[in-house]
Design an enzyme around this catalytic site. Structure first.
Site, PDB file in Angstrom:
ATOM      1  N   LYS A   1      18.133 -10.413  12.465  1.00  0.00           N
ATOM      2  CA  LYS A   1      19.297 -11.406  12.824  1.00  0.00           C
ATOM      3  C   LYS A   1      18.518 -12.428  13.792  1.00  0.00           C
ATOM      4  O   LYS A   1      17.579 -12.342  14.585  1.00  0.00           O
ATOM      5  CB  LYS A   1      20.507 -10.792  13.464  1.00  0.00           C
TER       6      LYS A   1
ATOM      7  N   TYR B   1      11.392 -33.176  39.655  1.00  0.00           N
ATOM      8  CA  TYR B   1      12.821 -33.739  39.857  1.00  0.00           C
ATOM      9  C   TYR B   1      13.515 -32.983  41.049  1.00  0.00           C
ATOM     10  O   TYR B   1      13.604 -31.779  41.201  1.00  0.00           O
ATOM     11  CB  TYR B   1      13.773 -33.704  38.702  1.00  0.00           C
TER      12      TYR B   1
ATOM     13  N   MET C   1      11.858 -31.906  30.832  1.00  0.00           N
ATOM     14  CA  MET C   1      11.868 -31.597  29.405  1.00  0.00           C
ATOM     15  C   MET C   1      10.637 -31.233  28.689  1.00  0.00           C
ATOM     16  O   MET C   1      10.555 -30.432  27.699  1.00  0.00           O
ATOM     17  CB  MET C   1      12.682 -33.177  28.820  1.00  0.00           C
TER      18      MET C   1
END
Length: 368
Positions: A35, A256, A304
Protein backbone atom coordinates in the site's frame (compact mmCIF):
# COMPACT_ATOMS: atom_id res chain seq x y z
CA UNK A 1 24.07 18.18 -14.02
CA UNK A 2 20.81 17.61 -12.10
CA UNK A 3 20.48 18.58 -8.45
CA UNK A 4 22.49 15.96 -6.53
CA UNK A 5 19.76 14.60 -4.27
CA UNK A 6 18.73 11.02 -5.00
CA UNK A 7 16.93 8.10 -3.40
CA UNK A 8 18.27 4.58 -3.89
CA UNK A 9 16.02 1.54 -3.49
CA UNK A 10 17.98 -1.55 -2.50
CA UNK A 11 16.23 -4.52 -4.09
CA UNK A 12 18.47 -7.16 -2.51
CA UNK A 13 17.57 -5.77 0.92
CA UNK A 14 13.85 -5.91 0.06
CA UNK A 15 14.18 -9.57 -0.89
CA UNK A 16 16.20 -10.34 2.24
CA UNK A 17 13.59 -8.70 4.48
CA UNK A 18 10.82 -10.73 2.86
CA UNK A 19 12.76 -13.90 3.54
CA UNK A 20 13.33 -12.78 7.13
CA UNK A 21 9.58 -12.39 7.56
CA UNK A 22 9.01 -15.78 5.96
CA UNK A 23 11.35 -17.42 8.46
CA UNK A 24 9.35 -15.90 11.30
CA UNK A 25 6.09 -16.90 9.66
CA UNK A 26 7.14 -20.56 9.42
CA UNK A 27 4.28 -22.41 7.71
CA UNK A 28 2.01 -19.37 7.27
CA UNK A 29 1.64 -17.71 3.90
CA UNK A 30 3.00 -14.19 3.56
CA UNK A 31 1.28 -11.11 2.20
CA UNK A 32 3.70 -8.47 0.94
CA UNK A 33 1.96 -5.22 1.83
CA UNK A 34 2.54 -2.67 -0.93
CA UNK A 35 0.00 0.00 0.00
CA UNK A 36 0.98 3.66 -0.34
CA UNK A 37 2.96 2.82 -3.48
CA UNK A 38 4.97 0.23 -1.56
CA UNK A 39 5.58 2.61 1.35
CA UNK A 40 7.03 5.20 -1.01
CA UNK A 41 9.43 2.76 -2.70
CA UNK A 42 7.35 2.28 -5.84
CA UNK A 43 5.40 -0.87 -6.68
CA UNK A 44 7.26 -1.42 -9.92
CA UNK A 45 10.61 -1.11 -8.11
CA UNK A 46 9.79 -3.65 -5.38
CA UNK A 47 7.99 -6.10 -7.64
CA UNK A 48 11.00 -8.23 -8.51
CA UNK A 49 12.09 -8.52 -4.89
CA UNK A 50 8.62 -9.53 -3.67
CA UNK A 51 7.64 -12.01 -6.37
CA UNK A 52 8.29 -14.88 -3.96
CA UNK A 53 5.53 -13.63 -1.63
CA UNK A 54 2.30 -15.63 -1.51
CA UNK A 55 0.19 -12.56 -2.19
CA UNK A 56 0.13 -8.78 -2.36
CA UNK A 57 -1.97 -6.65 0.00
CA UNK A 58 -2.86 -3.03 -0.74
CA UNK A 59 -5.65 -0.46 -0.60
CA UNK A 60 -6.02 1.13 -3.98
CA UNK A 61 -7.70 -0.42 -7.01
CA UNK A 62 -5.27 1.32 -9.34
CA UNK A 63 -2.39 -0.20 -7.41
CA UNK A 64 -4.05 -3.60 -7.80
CA UNK A 65 -4.21 -3.02 -11.55
CA UNK A 66 -0.50 -2.16 -11.56
CA UNK A 67 0.37 -5.39 -9.76
CA UNK A 68 -1.68 -7.41 -12.24
CA UNK A 69 -0.06 -5.54 -15.15
CA UNK A 70 3.35 -6.62 -13.86
CA UNK A 71 2.30 -10.21 -14.39
CA UNK A 72 1.19 -11.28 -10.92
CA UNK A 73 -1.51 -13.97 -11.12
CA UNK A 74 -1.68 -14.87 -7.44
CA UNK A 75 -3.83 -13.43 -4.65
CA UNK A 76 -4.26 -9.67 -4.19
CA UNK A 77 -6.09 -8.47 -1.08
CA UNK A 78 -7.79 -5.08 -0.73
CA UNK A 79 -7.16 -4.29 2.93
CA UNK A 80 -10.00 -1.78 3.25
CA UNK A 81 -12.30 -3.56 0.82
CA UNK A 82 -14.41 -1.73 -1.74
CA UNK A 83 -15.61 1.84 -1.48
CA UNK A 84 -18.59 1.70 -3.85
CA UNK A 85 -20.62 -0.98 -5.58
CA UNK A 86 -18.97 -0.69 -8.97
CA UNK A 87 -15.60 -1.56 -7.39
CA UNK A 88 -16.88 -5.13 -7.17
CA UNK A 89 -16.89 -5.33 -10.97
CA UNK A 90 -13.14 -4.72 -10.96
CA UNK A 91 -12.73 -7.25 -8.15
CA UNK A 92 -14.44 -9.80 -10.39
CA UNK A 93 -12.41 -8.87 -13.46
CA UNK A 94 -9.04 -8.84 -11.65
CA UNK A 95 -9.86 -11.71 -9.25
CA UNK A 96 -9.22 -9.54 -6.21
CA UNK A 97 -9.86 -10.72 -2.69
CA UNK A 98 -11.28 -8.01 -0.45
CA UNK A 99 -11.93 -7.15 3.16
CA UNK A 100 -15.48 -6.74 4.44
CA UNK A 101 -15.64 -4.53 7.53
CA UNK A 102 -19.16 -3.01 7.51
CA UNK A 103 -22.80 -3.73 6.64
CA UNK A 104 -22.66 -1.46 3.62
CA UNK A 105 -20.05 -3.68 1.98
CA UNK A 106 -22.23 -6.74 2.58
CA UNK A 107 -25.15 -4.87 1.00
CA UNK A 108 -23.02 -4.14 -2.07
CA UNK A 109 -22.12 -7.81 -2.39
CA UNK A 110 -25.76 -8.87 -2.04
CA UNK A 111 -26.71 -6.60 -4.95
CA UNK A 112 -23.70 -7.50 -7.11
CA UNK A 113 -24.49 -9.51 -10.24
CA UNK A 114 -21.64 -11.88 -10.96
CA UNK A 115 -21.01 -15.40 -12.17
CA UNK A 116 -17.78 -15.52 -10.17
CA UNK A 117 -18.19 -15.81 -6.39
CA UNK A 118 -15.68 -13.70 -4.47
CA UNK A 119 -13.18 -14.45 -1.71
CA UNK A 120 -13.61 -12.10 1.23
CA UNK A 121 -11.83 -11.45 4.51
CA UNK A 122 -14.32 -10.59 7.25
CA UNK A 123 -12.76 -8.13 9.67
CA UNK A 124 -13.27 -8.11 13.41
CA UNK A 125 -12.83 -4.95 15.43
CA UNK A 126 -11.02 -6.61 18.32
CA UNK A 127 -10.02 -3.37 20.02
CA UNK A 128 -8.23 -1.19 17.46
CA UNK A 129 -11.54 0.64 16.92
CA UNK A 130 -10.93 1.63 13.34
CA UNK A 131 -12.53 -0.86 10.95
CA UNK A 132 -14.42 -4.09 11.52
CA UNK A 133 -17.49 -5.58 13.14
CA UNK A 134 -17.69 -5.42 16.92
CA UNK A 135 -17.47 -8.86 18.55
CA UNK A 136 -21.21 -9.14 19.36
CA UNK A 137 -22.06 -8.55 15.68
CA UNK A 138 -19.32 -10.56 14.03
CA UNK A 139 -21.08 -13.90 13.77
CA UNK A 140 -24.25 -12.39 12.32
CA UNK A 141 -22.13 -10.60 9.70
CA UNK A 142 -20.51 -13.94 8.88
CA UNK A 143 -23.94 -15.58 8.54
CA UNK A 144 -25.10 -12.88 6.12
CA UNK A 145 -22.01 -13.34 3.96
CA UNK A 146 -22.23 -17.10 4.11
CA UNK A 147 -25.78 -16.98 2.73
CA UNK A 148 -24.75 -15.01 -0.38
CA UNK A 149 -24.18 -16.81 -3.67
CA UNK A 150 -21.82 -13.92 -4.56
CA UNK A 151 -19.40 -15.05 -1.84
CA UNK A 152 -17.16 -18.07 -2.17
CA UNK A 153 -14.82 -18.41 0.80
CA UNK A 154 -14.83 -16.32 3.97
CA UNK A 155 -11.58 -15.78 5.85
CA UNK A 156 -11.21 -14.06 9.20
CA UNK A 157 -8.94 -11.15 10.08
CA UNK A 158 -8.24 -8.51 12.68
CA UNK A 159 -5.53 -5.93 13.30
CA UNK A 160 -3.44 -5.60 16.46
CA UNK A 161 -3.03 -2.13 17.94
CA UNK A 162 -0.32 -2.94 20.49
CA UNK A 163 1.74 -5.78 19.03
CA UNK A 164 4.75 -3.46 19.15
CA UNK A 165 4.47 -2.58 22.84
CA UNK A 166 4.07 -3.83 26.41
CA UNK A 167 0.29 -4.22 26.26
CA UNK A 168 0.76 -6.87 23.62
CA UNK A 169 -1.91 -8.84 21.80
CA UNK A 170 -3.55 -11.03 24.44
CA UNK A 171 -6.72 -8.94 24.85
CA UNK A 172 -7.36 -8.74 21.12
CA UNK A 173 -6.36 -12.32 20.46
CA UNK A 174 -8.90 -13.52 23.02
CA UNK A 175 -11.62 -11.40 21.40
CA UNK A 176 -10.72 -12.83 18.00
CA UNK A 177 -10.75 -16.43 19.23
CA UNK A 178 -14.14 -15.96 20.89
CA UNK A 179 -15.72 -14.30 17.87
CA UNK A 180 -14.43 -16.84 15.33
CA UNK A 181 -14.73 -20.01 17.40
CA UNK A 182 -15.92 -22.98 15.28
CA UNK A 183 -16.34 -20.83 12.15
CA UNK A 184 -14.65 -22.27 9.06
CA UNK A 185 -12.13 -20.26 7.09
CA UNK A 186 -8.52 -19.15 7.16
CA UNK A 187 -7.16 -16.68 9.72
CA UNK A 188 -4.96 -13.59 9.32
CA UNK A 189 -4.03 -11.48 12.34
CA UNK A 190 -0.28 -10.77 12.34
CA UNK A 191 1.16 -7.46 11.16
CA UNK A 192 4.92 -6.81 11.09
CA UNK A 193 5.22 -6.31 14.85
CA UNK A 194 3.23 -9.44 15.60
CA UNK A 195 5.24 -11.46 13.07
CA UNK A 196 8.52 -10.49 14.72
CA UNK A 197 7.36 -10.62 18.34
CA UNK A 198 4.50 -13.11 18.56
CA UNK A 199 4.44 -15.42 15.53
CA UNK A 200 6.31 -18.12 17.43
CA UNK A 201 2.82 -19.19 18.57
CA UNK A 202 1.41 -21.21 15.66
CA UNK A 203 -2.16 -20.30 16.56
CA UNK A 204 -1.44 -16.57 16.49
CA UNK A 205 0.56 -17.00 13.31
CA UNK A 206 -2.53 -18.35 11.59
CA UNK A 207 -2.77 -19.03 7.86
CA UNK A 208 -1.65 -15.64 6.49
CA UNK A 209 0.64 -12.95 7.91
CA UNK A 210 0.62 -9.38 6.63
CA UNK A 211 4.16 -8.06 6.35
CA UNK A 212 4.35 -4.29 5.96
CA UNK A 213 6.99 -2.03 7.46
CA UNK A 214 9.41 -4.89 8.17
CA UNK A 215 9.75 -5.44 4.42
CA UNK A 216 11.14 -1.93 4.13
CA UNK A 217 13.84 -2.24 6.76
CA UNK A 218 12.20 -0.39 9.63
CA UNK A 219 11.67 -1.87 13.09
CA UNK A 220 7.97 -1.75 14.05
CA UNK A 221 8.86 -1.55 17.74
CA UNK A 222 11.75 0.94 17.61
CA UNK A 223 13.42 1.99 19.90
CA UNK A 224 12.89 -1.16 21.97
CA UNK A 225 14.39 -3.06 19.05
CA UNK A 226 16.30 -1.76 16.07
CA UNK A 227 16.11 -2.96 12.50
CA UNK A 228 19.52 -4.56 12.99
CA UNK A 229 18.24 -6.42 16.06
CA UNK A 230 15.50 -7.94 13.91
CA UNK A 231 18.01 -8.62 11.11
CA UNK A 232 16.27 -6.23 8.74
CA UNK A 233 18.28 -4.41 6.08
CA UNK A 234 17.73 -0.77 5.03
CA UNK A 235 15.85 -0.63 1.73
CA UNK A 236 15.89 3.10 0.99
CA UNK A 237 18.78 5.54 1.07
CA UNK A 238 18.21 9.27 0.70
CA UNK A 239 21.47 11.00 -0.15
CA UNK A 240 22.67 14.33 -1.47
CA UNK A 241 25.81 16.47 -1.47
CA UNK A 242 27.22 19.55 0.21
CA UNK A 243 26.67 22.77 -1.69
CA UNK A 244 28.75 25.01 0.57
CA UNK A 245 30.76 25.24 3.77
CA UNK A 246 30.31 28.22 6.10
CA UNK A 247 32.57 29.37 8.94
CA UNK A 248 30.62 30.58 11.97
CA UNK A 249 31.79 32.62 14.91
CA UNK A 250 30.38 32.41 18.41
CA UNK A 251 26.98 34.06 18.42
CA UNK A 252 26.29 33.53 14.70
CA UNK A 253 22.88 32.10 13.87
CA UNK A 254 21.84 29.59 11.23
CA UNK A 255 18.72 29.51 9.05
CA UNK A 256 15.20 30.85 9.33
CA UNK A 257 14.20 32.04 12.77
CA UNK A 258 17.80 31.82 14.04
CA UNK A 259 16.91 28.55 15.75
CA UNK A 260 20.56 27.62 16.17
CA UNK A 261 23.20 29.90 17.66
CA UNK A 262 26.86 28.89 17.54
CA UNK A 263 28.41 28.77 21.00
CA UNK A 264 31.96 28.77 19.59
CA UNK A 265 33.64 29.02 16.19
CA UNK A 266 32.47 26.12 14.01
CA UNK A 267 32.04 25.05 10.42
CA UNK A 268 28.69 24.04 8.97
CA UNK A 269 27.77 22.47 5.66
CA UNK A 270 24.80 23.31 3.47
CA UNK A 271 23.25 20.25 1.79
CA UNK A 272 20.80 20.03 -1.10
CA UNK A 273 17.76 18.59 0.64
CA UNK A 274 14.70 20.21 2.19
CA UNK A 275 11.07 19.70 3.02
CA UNK A 276 10.12 19.97 -0.67
CA UNK A 277 12.07 16.72 -1.09
CA UNK A 278 10.09 15.04 1.67
CA UNK A 279 12.60 15.59 4.47
CA UNK A 280 10.63 16.52 7.63
CA UNK A 281 10.52 20.25 8.30
CA UNK A 282 10.06 19.55 12.01
CA UNK A 283 13.43 17.78 12.22
CA UNK A 284 15.31 19.88 14.77
CA UNK A 285 18.93 20.51 15.68
CA UNK A 286 20.47 17.20 16.69
CA UNK A 287 18.75 15.04 14.09
CA UNK A 288 21.44 12.58 12.92
CA UNK A 289 22.96 12.77 9.45
CA UNK A 290 26.07 11.31 7.80
CA UNK A 291 28.61 13.50 6.00
CA UNK A 292 31.30 11.59 4.16
CA UNK A 293 30.12 8.53 6.10
CA UNK A 294 30.74 10.26 9.46
CA UNK A 295 27.84 10.71 11.86
CA UNK A 296 27.00 14.28 12.74
CA UNK A 297 23.88 16.37 13.32
CA UNK A 298 21.47 18.78 11.73
CA UNK A 299 21.66 22.39 12.95
CA UNK A 300 19.02 25.05 12.46
CA UNK A 301 15.66 24.84 10.73
CA UNK A 302 15.02 22.72 7.64
CA UNK A 303 14.13 24.94 4.68
CA UNK A 304 12.43 24.11 1.39
CA UNK A 305 15.55 23.08 -0.50
CA UNK A 306 18.41 22.98 2.01
CA UNK A 307 19.51 21.69 5.39
CA UNK A 308 22.55 22.73 7.40
CA UNK A 309 24.80 20.28 9.21
CA UNK A 310 27.53 20.46 11.82
CA UNK A 311 30.88 19.65 10.17
CA UNK A 312 33.07 19.69 13.27
CA UNK A 313 32.68 15.92 14.00
CA UNK A 314 33.50 15.25 10.35
CA UNK A 315 36.74 17.22 10.42
CA UNK A 316 37.60 15.59 13.75
CA UNK A 317 37.25 12.17 12.08
CA UNK A 318 39.89 13.12 9.53
CA UNK A 319 37.49 13.76 6.66
CA UNK A 320 37.84 17.05 4.77
CA UNK A 321 34.28 17.87 3.66
CA UNK A 322 33.68 20.37 0.91
CA UNK A 323 31.60 21.06 -2.17
CA UNK A 324 30.26 17.74 -3.47
CA UNK A 325 30.87 15.66 -0.31
CA UNK A 326 28.25 12.93 0.14
CA UNK A 327 25.51 13.58 2.70
CA UNK A 328 23.30 10.67 3.76
CA UNK A 329 19.96 11.69 5.26
CA UNK A 330 19.06 8.06 6.00
CA UNK A 331 20.13 4.66 4.75
CA UNK A 332 23.54 3.38 3.67
CA UNK A 333 26.39 5.77 2.83
CA UNK A 334 28.94 5.15 0.10
CA UNK A 335 31.42 4.02 2.77
CA UNK A 336 28.94 1.44 4.07
CA UNK A 337 27.95 3.26 7.27
CA UNK A 338 24.23 2.91 7.95
CA UNK A 339 22.03 5.64 9.40
CA UNK A 340 18.78 3.85 10.33
CA UNK A 341 15.68 5.65 9.13
CA UNK A 342 14.08 4.94 12.52
CA UNK A 343 16.69 7.08 14.29
CA UNK A 344 16.05 10.00 11.96
CA UNK A 345 12.30 9.61 12.40
CA UNK A 346 12.52 9.45 16.18
CA UNK A 347 14.60 12.64 16.28
CA UNK A 348 11.99 14.31 14.07
CA UNK A 349 9.11 13.15 16.26
CA UNK A 350 7.64 10.75 13.70
CA UNK A 351 8.05 7.19 12.40
CA UNK A 352 10.01 5.66 9.54
CA UNK A 353 6.78 4.91 7.69
CA UNK A 354 6.10 8.62 7.23
CA UNK A 355 9.59 9.45 5.98
CA UNK A 356 9.40 6.71 3.34
CA UNK A 357 5.93 7.67 2.18
CA UNK A 358 6.73 11.39 2.12
CA UNK A 359 9.52 11.12 -0.46
CA UNK A 360 8.70 13.86 -2.98
CA UNK A 361 8.15 13.26 -6.67
CA UNK A 362 10.94 15.66 -7.57
CA UNK A 363 13.55 13.35 -6.00
CA UNK A 364 15.11 11.02 -8.61
CA UNK A 365 14.87 7.36 -7.60
CA UNK A 366 17.34 4.67 -8.63
CA UNK A 367 17.36 0.94 -7.91
CA UNK A 368 20.34 -1.28 -7.27
Amino acid sequence: MPRPICAHIHTAALAANLERARRCAADARVWAVVKANAYGHGIERVWGAFRSADGFALLDLQEAERVRALGWRGPILLLEGVFEARDLELCSRLSLWHTVHCDEQIDMLAAHKTQQPQRVFLKLNSGMNRLGFAPPRYRSAWARLNALTQVDEISHMTHFSDADGPRGIAHQWQAFCTATRDLPGERSVCNSAAILRHAGDAQVRGDWVRTGIALYGSAPDFPEHSAATWELAPTMTLSTQLLAVQQLQAGDSVGYGSRFIAEAPMRIGVAACGYADGYPRHADTGTPVLVGGVRTRLVGRVSMDMVTVDLEPVFSAGVEPGFGTEVTLWGRSGSGTVLPIDEVAQAAGTVGYELMCALAQRVPVLTD
